[in-house]
Write a protein that holds these residues in place. Structure first.
Motif, PDB file in Angstrom:
ATOM      1  N   LEU A  42      44.179  42.519  45.462  1.00  0.00           N
ATOM      2  CA  LEU A  42      43.092  41.823  46.145  1.00  0.00           C
ATOM      3  C   LEU A  42      41.983  41.471  45.165  1.00  0.00           C
ATOM      4  O   LEU A  42      41.399  42.354  44.536  1.00  0.00           O
ATOM      5  CB  LEU A  42      42.509  42.698  47.261  1.00  0.00           C
ATOM      6  N   LEU A  43      41.712  40.164  45.024  1.00  0.00           N
ATOM      7  CA  LEU A  43      40.529  39.698  44.297  1.00  0.00           C
ATOM      8  C   LEU A  43      39.401  39.661  45.314  1.00  0.00           C
ATOM      9  O   LEU A  43      39.485  38.943  46.306  1.00  0.00           O
ATOM     10  CB  LEU A  43      40.726  38.282  43.748  1.00  0.00           C
ATOM     11  N   THR A  58      36.688  36.440  35.762  1.00  0.00           N
ATOM     12  CA  THR A  58      37.997  36.659  35.148  1.00  0.00           C
ATOM     13  C   THR A  58      38.518  38.062  35.462  1.00  0.00           C
ATOM     14  O   THR A  58      37.777  39.042  35.366  1.00  0.00           O
ATOM     15  CB  THR A  58      37.906  36.468  33.617  1.00  0.00           C
ATOM     16  N   TRP A  59      39.812  38.125  35.818  1.00  0.00           N
ATOM     17  CA  TRP A  59      40.510  39.382  36.077  1.00  0.00           C
ATOM     18  C   TRP A  59      41.789  39.429  35.255  1.00  0.00           C
ATOM     19  O   TRP A  59      42.341  38.394  34.894  1.00  0.00           O
ATOM     20  CB  TRP A  59      40.920  39.498  37.551  1.00  0.00           C
ATOM     21  N   ASP A 157      48.546  38.966  32.454  1.00  0.00           N
ATOM     22  CA  ASP A 157      47.903  37.651  32.487  1.00  0.00           C
ATOM     23  C   ASP A 157      46.454  37.786  32.930  1.00  0.00           C
ATOM     24  O   ASP A 157      46.108  38.656  33.720  1.00  0.00           O
ATOM     25  CB  ASP A 157      48.614  36.710  33.473  1.00  0.00           C
ATOM     26  N   ARG A 158      45.646  36.887  32.447  1.00  0.00           N
ATOM     27  CA  ARG A 158      44.255  36.794  32.886  1.00  0.00           C
ATOM     28  C   ARG A 158      44.122  35.584  33.805  1.00  0.00           C
ATOM     29  O   ARG A 158      44.615  34.509  33.486  1.00  0.00           O
ATOM     30  CB  ARG A 158      43.333  36.661  31.694  1.00  0.00           C
ATOM     31  N   ILE A 159      43.447  35.804  34.917  1.00  0.00           N
ATOM     32  CA  ILE A 159      43.185  34.724  35.871  1.00  0.00           C
ATOM     33  C   ILE A 159      41.677  34.499  35.896  1.00  0.00           C
ATOM     34  O   ILE A 159      40.911  35.439  36.082  1.00  0.00           O
ATOM     35  CB  ILE A 159      43.648  35.096  37.290  1.00  0.00           C
ATOM     36  N   SER A 160      41.278  33.255  35.711  1.00  0.00           N
ATOM     37  CA  SER A 160      39.866  32.906  35.841  1.00  0.00           C
ATOM     38  C   SER A 160      39.688  32.011  37.058  1.00  0.00           C
ATOM     39  O   SER A 160      40.467  31.090  37.276  1.00  0.00           O
ATOM     40  CB  SER A 160      39.367  32.175  34.592  1.00  0.00           C
ATOM     41  N   LEU A 161      38.676  32.313  37.834  1.00  0.00           N
ATOM     42  CA  LEU A 161      38.337  31.539  39.016  1.00  0.00           C
ATOM     43  C   LEU A 161      36.942  30.966  38.803  1.00  0.00           C
ATOM     44  O   LEU A 161      35.989  31.713  38.565  1.00  0.00           O
ATOM     45  CB  LEU A 161      38.348  32.425  40.267  1.00  0.00           C
TER      46      LEU A 161
END
Length: 191
Positions: A42-43, A58-59, A157-161
């Motif tokens: 969960l973000l 970023t996560w 992996d890094r996810i940026s929103l």
């Protein structure tokens, strides 16, 4: 004795819950502040969008995050003085799987949610001056979280929103007028 202690430590580490969706930080401008509440799969965050400037959060994904669709919920707060026409959410990798609830705390529901892949734009029927809840961040009845599709994502992996305010029509007019003035100046120099 040493081998026994090492084996016990490894067993204990394996038994502990995984640290999933590690928040790595936010790039914000001015007084905008982000607070992370993410957990396994969960973000979740609050974004105090004080000035309407884009914020990038970023996560890092862990293996446990990829066992089921990744949920997303957030509260975009304190839009007083900004008067949002809407929000644009953009993922740098991956895509949105489903769009959940959007609740405006000042004046009800969003007008529409459009876009595809890693970009969604939430447009309001009138400006929002208080808070917007994406998904079920506040635990209300009948609300659903958004989801992220996992295709192409791997552990590590890094996810940026990126969350940005949708400009008002007046801002578009000013932008077009500025571009026209620049074009005219370039044309005069060439002549």
């Amino acid at each position: 004795m040493t081998k026994t202690l090492i084996a016990a430590a490894l067993a204990l580490a394996a038994a502990l819950p995984a640290q999933a969706l590690s928040f790595e930080g936010a790039l914000t401008q001015g007084a905008t502040v982000a607070a992370d509440y993410s957990s396994n799969g969960l973000l979740s965050f609050d974004l105090d969008l004080a000035n309407g400037a884009p914020a990038v959060l970023t996560w890092r994904l862990d293996e446990d995050d990829l066992l089921a669709p990744i949920g997303l919920n957030a509260v975009i707060r304190n839009n007083t003085g900004v008067g949002l026409q809407g929000l644009t959410l953009t993922l740098d990798r991956g895509s949105f799987g489903s769009v959940g609830s959007v609740t405006r705390l000042f004046s009800g529901e969003a007008s529409s949610v459009t876009g595809s892949g890693g970009t969604r734009t939430v447009t309001f029927s009138s400006e929002e001056f208080l808070d917007v809840e994406l998904g079920n961040a506040l635990g209300g009845a009948g609300k659903t979280d958004w989801t992220l599709a996992q295709a192409g994502l791997q552990a590590g992996d890094r996810i940026s929103l990126t969350v940005s305010a949708v400009p008002e029509p007046e801002q578009y007019a000013l932008l077009l007028a500025g571009l026209a003035a620049i074009g005219l100046a370039v044309r005069r120099r060439q002549a």
